[in-house]
Design an enzyme around this catalytic site. Structure first.
Site, PDB file in Angstrom:
ATOM      1  CB  VAL B  27      -0.972   0.002   1.202  1.00 47.80           C
ATOM      2  CG1 VAL B  27      -1.832   1.254   1.171  1.00 47.80           C
ATOM      3  CG2 VAL B  27      -1.854  -1.245   1.184  1.00 47.80           C
ATOM      4  CB  ILE B 149     -15.302   0.856  -3.471  1.00 47.44           C
ATOM      5  CG1 ILE B 149     -15.071  -0.367  -4.364  1.00 47.44           C
ATOM      6  CG2 ILE B 149     -16.741   1.320  -3.561  1.00 47.44           C
ATOM      7  CD1 ILE B 149     -15.912  -1.566  -3.952  1.00 47.44           C
ATOM      8  CD  GLU B 203      -1.995 -10.882   4.677  1.00 48.98           C
ATOM      9  OE1 GLU B 203      -1.256 -10.967   5.670  1.00 48.98           O
ATOM     10  OE2 GLU B 203      -2.936 -10.078   4.586  1.00 48.98           O
ATOM     11  CE  LYS B 218     -11.161  -4.686   4.072  1.00 45.98           C
ATOM     12  NZ  LYS B 218     -10.913  -5.744   3.083  1.00 45.98           N
ATOM     13  N   GLY B 315      -4.913  -4.250  -3.754  1.00 42.50           N
ATOM     14  CA  GLY B 315      -3.881  -3.987  -4.748  1.00 42.50           C
ATOM     15  C   GLY B 315      -3.223  -2.649  -4.457  1.00 42.50           C
TER      16      GLY B 315
END
Lengths: 338, 338
Positions: B27, B149, B203, B218, B315
């Site tokens: 990131v 998003i 992972e 989230k 990503g």
């Protein structure tokens, strides 16, 4: 892109915002309902009390979908432009004039303007942006494109780190409703159109929708927002759905496709290529699955990848949600004394 | 909801914004790429020049996906908290600590904070919001939920006129990738997981994803943003995908359904009901059609109706797009002297 806001030394730390509505038809009354019904939750979330101060109507005594106190109604736009308690004018009239003139008068009178009027905005954007520049006021128009879908704000803010190279979408609910029903019921264009008119999904004169004019207006505004380039809607290649027959829809279905009225623009090295036309899309794709009165937009972003947005493209409250979202956005900046 | 910004008398009319990145993994390096590659287009669109001033790394000499000038790298977080040229700290470390401590230290040092760290944010939101309140600085975390998003900003701004009563979504790309491949290839869980690990979609220790912990984090952040209520992720009913077999997927398919790991929350009169669990959804529904590493969220709004958002959930660049979107959002407000 939306014009940036200037400094508002005259509006620091305001927590009450006065609104005037120009027009009290479907969108005007939907906006009024959103402001009235969610007054408290908006105040709690955003810290701003939004009051409707005046409503411009053609006839004080007309029957209306929603009731508003008689003292708010006026037939004289000057009452609004001269009212110092009105901070933001929401132009919800439709049509090119007097809507464009009123937006410019409102900006020049020191009001911010929010509009749902894709026809006036797309045709007259350069003059409107001149008035924004001259007045230092703000013009926002989320409700003009895809009803409740927050596509304009998303392009302006959340995706600001991206270059957007392509837009494709279903941006007209009337034609999508007609095409969806033709496919589902194997009904012909004329009978579905007549039924849509009866149910309020199509206007008495449907040409703005079915000939693609409305979609071209919205695409012009999307192109400006995403690419920063202005293309007059008359310059956008445009084909409507009036020549589509059941045979076309059936033939597409045999290929696993649906026919949708697609608004499409690409920003390439040769400039912007834009069109509104019926196109076959895979039935199980994002746009193929957008049915009925829904709208959908795909934005091709260099960093984020494709972003897909879908929601109701019309209706009093969905469109009112977008109008009031813009009002809140301006009110927030006013309140924090930008 | 995001905390509102206070007045920034010390930052009026700045057009250069200094950023520090905490972490330079996927990131962090994606964020760096977005800032570097789109420097000019961001400057032109937003009027702000964004410079990376420092990057916190564990090992100055480690091999990296993306190269950055050696003079930007530091192993000492104090170099960042004390640097007056750093306006915004982007916390991209992952894990609870030292990420939470660093975010609080950054806020208390007068920096704004942007974070992609759902685990630290969801677990420690109350302390982080205390630090926001105390410091008068801003904390944003679009990148923590659904990658590219723009769901957090849309809830905060464009849909602010709405009461949101329900959220349902596919918010974990790893599990969606695994379930999609199991369905498409009739491959079993263990072999698809192994392949996903080989390809970098899962992972080495996949439990955070496949047991639903990541989705619960989230969902906790979405609940706060949409309902204004904080629910610790440990209080969210949670079931992962590890017990799903091909037989379950086949049985669902016979009913016309797909199995997806669905994060779901409803704000009703009895309070918030929230869960993360594998659920059957119609194969041709919005969530049923969200495949591979994509994420999708549906927001049920009282005025707008349902709003659907879909895009890449992970990503380097998609997540970097969201991080930089938050940076631009703060930079804009700083620049206009809020």
């Amino acid at each position: 892109m939306y014009p940036r806001m200037n400094l508002w030394t005259d509006m620091k730390n305001r927590d009450e915002i006065g609104i005037a509505l120009l027009g009290f038809g479907n969108v005007g009354s939907g906006t009024y309902e959103v402001i009235e019904e969610n007054f408290t939750s908006i105040k709690e979330k955003v810290g701003v009390k939004i009051y409707v101060k005046k409503i411009l109507v053609r006839d004080l005594n007309a029957g209306r979908r929603v009731k508003a106190p008689a003292e708010l109604l006026t037939c004289n736009p000057e009452d609004i432009f001269k009212d110092p308690s009105v901070d933001i004018v929401a132009e919800l009239l439709g049509g090119l004039e007097p809507a464009t003139e009123y937006m410019i008068r409102a900006l020049d009178s020191g009001k911010h303007v929010v509009s749902a009027n894709k026809a006036a905005l797309a045709a007259n954007l350069p003059q409107l942006l001149d008035a924004v520049e001259r007045s230092g006021r703000v013009l926002r128009y989320e409700a003009a494109v895809c009803g409740a879908i927050p596509v304009m704000d998303v392009i302006d803010r959340a995706l600001a780190a991206n270059k957007i190279s392509g837009i494709s979408g279903i941006v007209n609910g009337t034609t999508n409703y007609i095409l969806t029903r033709m496919g589902e019921e194997a009904a012909d264009y004329a009978s579905v159109l007549a039924d849509a008119q009866r149910l309020g999904f199509a206007e008495a004169d449907p040409s703005g929708d079915v000939e693609g004019f409305d979609a071209a207006n919205k695409l012009s505004l999307l192109i400006w927002q995403a690419f920063g380039k202005y293309i007059h809607p008359d310059k956008i290649a445009r084909k409507g759905i009036t020549e589509l027959g059941l045979a076309d829809i059936d033939a597409a279905a045999l290929r696993g496709n649906k026919i949708k009225l697609i608004a499409q623009a690409d920003d390439g090295p040769e400039g912007v290529e834009a069109s509104v036309a019926p196109r076959e899309v895979p039935a199980d794709s994002f746009l193929g699955r957008c049915a009925g009165e829904y709208n959908a937009v795909q934005l091709d972003c260099d960093m984020a990848g494709p972003i897909f947005l879908m929601g109701k493209g019309a209706g009093p409250r969905p469109t009112g949600s977008a109008v009031v979202g813009d009002i809140i956005s301006i009110a927030r900046d006013m309140r924090s004394g930008v």
